[in-house]
Design a protein around this motif. Structure first.
Motif, PDB file in Angstrom:
ATOM      1  N   VAL A 330       6.622   0.086   7.126  1.00 40.92           N
ATOM      2  CA  VAL A 330       5.338  -0.616   6.966  1.00 40.92           C
ATOM      3  C   VAL A 330       4.225   0.369   6.631  1.00 40.92           C
ATOM      4  O   VAL A 330       3.376   0.105   5.763  1.00 40.92           O
ATOM      5  N   PHE A 331       4.229   1.526   7.311  1.00 39.98           N
ATOM      6  CA  PHE A 331       3.220   2.548   7.034  1.00 39.98           C
ATOM      7  C   PHE A 331       3.294   3.010   5.579  1.00 39.98           C
ATOM      8  O   PHE A 331       2.267   3.165   4.910  1.00 39.98           O
ATOM      9  N   THR A 332       4.519   3.250   5.096  1.00 40.98           N
ATOM     10  CA  THR A 332       4.698   3.726   3.720  1.00 40.98           C
ATOM     11  C   THR A 332       4.184   2.712   2.710  1.00 40.98           C
ATOM     12  O   THR A 332       3.468   3.058   1.756  1.00 40.98           O
ATOM     13  N   LEU A 333       4.512   1.444   2.897  1.00 38.35           N
ATOM     14  CA  LEU A 333       4.111   0.402   1.951  1.00 38.35           C
ATOM     15  C   LEU A 333       2.601   0.159   1.985  1.00 38.35           C
ATOM     16  O   LEU A 333       1.951   0.076   0.931  1.00 38.35           O
ATOM     17  N   ILE A 334       2.041   0.053   3.186  1.00 36.38           N
ATOM     18  CA  ILE A 334       0.606  -0.257   3.295  1.00 36.38           C
ATOM     19  C   ILE A 334      -0.250   0.915   2.838  1.00 36.38           C
ATOM     20  O   ILE A 334      -1.195   0.750   2.044  1.00 36.38           O
TER      21      ILE A 334
END
Length: 420
Positions: A330-334
Motif C-alpha cells: 500500500v505504501f509503494t502504490l500510494i
C-alpha cells in the motif's frame, strides 16, 4: 479456651509432641524460647486464633499450623533450627476446610535453618499483610502452594534444593537469594497487579516460568547458570537489567502486552536469546519491537537523531518495522502514485486537460504503471522512449524511483522474514 496473659514458655525440658487445638491466644505477646539445644520439639497448632503477638525462638523437629486464624500484628519465627515447618488446611475434613488466614500484621521468618521441608499450602494473607523471609537456609524443599499474598520479600536466602512458588500476589521481591535446586514459578491468577522482582540473585539449576501469567516481571543483576524457560508466558511489562544467561533460554511464544513500555535493552536481550535458539518467528517479532523502541528514544534534532529517526520513520509507516508486506504494498502504490501525479501535473502545466476524456485517464494510469518500473528511466508520460527535459521533472522522477524502490525492497524483506 482463651489464653489472655503474656506468656514466656521455656521449652528447655520439653521433648514431645505438643498439640494446641481450638485455642485463642490473647494478651500482649507470647514467646516460645529455649536456652540450650539438646532437645527438639514437635508443635502442632490446629484451629487456633492468634490475637497476641507470637515470637518463636527455639529448635524444633517440626512445627505444623492447620487451619488457624492470625489476627496479630507480629508472628515471628527467628534464630531457630527447624526440621519441618508447614502451614496447610484441614484437608481431611472436606466439609469444613479452612485455610490458615493472616488477617493483619507481619509474618517474619529470619535467621533460621530448615533441615527438611518448608511448606506453605493454601494460606491466605489478607490485604495490607506482609511476609518477610530473610537470612534463612532451606536445606531441602521449599514450597509455596496455592498461596494468596499481598506482599512478600525474600532477602539473603539460600534455597539448596527444589523451590516451588505457586502463589497469587501483588508484590514479591527476591533480593540476594541463591537457588541451588530446581526452581519453578507457576499458576499465578492475579495478573492485573502482580509484580515479581529479582535483584542480585543466582539460579544454579534449571528455572521454569512456563505458562506463567504476570503483570510485571523485573530481573536485575541476576545470573542464571543453567537453562531457563519462559515458554508460553504472558506479561504486561518485562524489565531485564544486566542479566547473565550462561546456558540456553527459551522464550518461545512469549507475549508482552505493553511492549511499548519495555526498554530497548530488555527487548534486545530477548531478541538475542531467540536468535541463539534459532527461533526466527519470534526473533523477527522482537527485532521489530527493538527498532520501535529505538525509534521512540530518538529525537528530531538535526545534530543528534534526525537521520536515524527519519529512516526509521519511513520504515515504520511503510512496513511497521518489517511486520507487514501488505502495508509495504500500500505504501509503494500510494506514495508512488502521489509523486507520479505531481510529475504529471508539472509536465502538463501548460496544457488544459479534459477530465472527461478517457484517453487522458488511460495515459495517466499507463504512465503510472510504467513509472513503477524502477529500471525504466524514460519519460512515463510519452509512448516513445524519450527522456525528460526539465531539471525539476528529473528531481521529482528520481525521488519517486527511490521511494518506489524502497517500498519494493521493504515488501520483499517482509516476505523473506521466515527465510534463513
Amino acid at each position: 479456651m482463651d489464653i489472655k496473659i503474656p506468656l514466656n514458655i521455656d521449652l528447655q525440658n520439653v521433648n514431645l509432641l505438643i498439640t494446641f487445638s481450638n485455642l485463642k491466644f490473647q494478651g500482649k505477646q507470647i514467646h516460645f524460647y529455649k536456652i540450650k539445644k539438646e532437645c527438639l520439639h514437635r508443635f502442632q497448632f490446629e484451629k487456633c486464633t492468634f490475637e497476641s503477638d507470637i515470637f518463636i525462638e527455639s529448635d524444633f523437629e517440626d512445627i505444623t499450623f492447620i487451619s488457624n486464624t492470625f489476627n496479630c500484628n507480629k508472628f515471628h519465627i527467628q534464630k531457630s533450627t527447624i526440621g519441618v515447618l508447614e502451614f496447610f488446611n484441614d484437608e481431611y475434613n472436606n466439609q469444613t476446610v479452612t485455610s490458615n488466614i493472616f488477617k493483619k500484621g507481619n509474618l517474619k521468618i529470619a535467621d533460621c535453618d530448615f533441615d527438611t521441608v518448608f511448606w506453605l499450602k493454601n494460606v491466605e494473607f489478607i490485604k495490607n499483610t506482609s511476609v518477610d523471609i530473610n537470612n534463612n537456609k532451606f536445606l531441602e524443599g521449599c514450597y509455596f502452594d496455592s498461596i494468596s499474598l499481598d506482599q512478600i520479600i525474600f532477602y539473603d536466602c539460600n534455597f539448596s534444593k527444589e523451590f516451588r512458588y505457586d502463589a497469587s500476589y501483588n508484590r514479591s521481591q527476591f533480593r540476594e537469594c541463591s537457588f541451588s535446586g530446581l526452581t519453578t514459578f507457576s499458576d499465578l491468577q492475579n495478573v492485573n497487579s502482580s509484580f515479581l522482582w529479582f535483584e542480585n540473585c543466582h539460579f544454579y539449576k534449571f528455572t521454569n516460568f512456563n505458562n506463567y501469567w504476570l503483570h510485571k516481571l523485573r530481573i536485575e543483576e541476576t545470573t542464571f547458570s543453567d537453562n531457563v524457560s519462559f515458554q508460553q508466558t504472558y506479561f504486561d511489562i518485562v524489565c531485564f537489567i544486566r542479566i547473565i544467561f550462561e546456558k540456553k533460554v527459551w522464550f518461545d511464544d512469549i507475549q508482552i502486552k505493553k511492549i511499548d513500555d519495555c526498554d530497548k535493552i530488555t527487548i534486545r536481550t530477548i531478541k538475542q536469546e531467540l536468535q541463539k535458539a534459532e527461533n526466527r518467528i519470534d526473533f523477527n517479532r522482537f527485532r521489530a519491537y527493538e527498532l520501535a523502541a529505538h525509534y521512540k528514544e530518538l529525537d528530531w534534532k538535526w545534530n543528534s537523531g534526525f537521520i536515524d529517526k527519519s529512516i526509521l520513520f519511513v520504515t515504520k509507516i511503510s512496513t511497521d518495522f518489517g511486520n507487514s508486506w501488505r502495508r509495504a504494498l500500500v505504501f509503494t502504490l500510494i506514495s508512488g502514485f502521489s509523486i507520479y501525479l505531481l510529475l504529471y501535473i508539472f509536465e502538463n502545466r501548460d496544457y488544459q486537460i479534459a477530465i472527461l476524456n478517457c484517453d487522458n485517464w488511460a495515459r495517466l494510469f499507463s504512465g503510472f504503471f510504467r513509472f513503477l518500473l524502477v529500471t525504466d528511466f524514460y519519460n512515463p508520460l510519452e509512448a516513445d522512449r524519450v527522456y525528460l527535459t526539465n531539471p525539476f521533472s528529473w528531481l521529482i522522477f528520481i525521488f519517486g524511483k527511490i521511494v518506489i524502490a524502497f517500498g519494493i525492497y521493504e515488501m520483499i524483506q517482509s516476505f523473506r522474514k521466515f527465510k534463513a
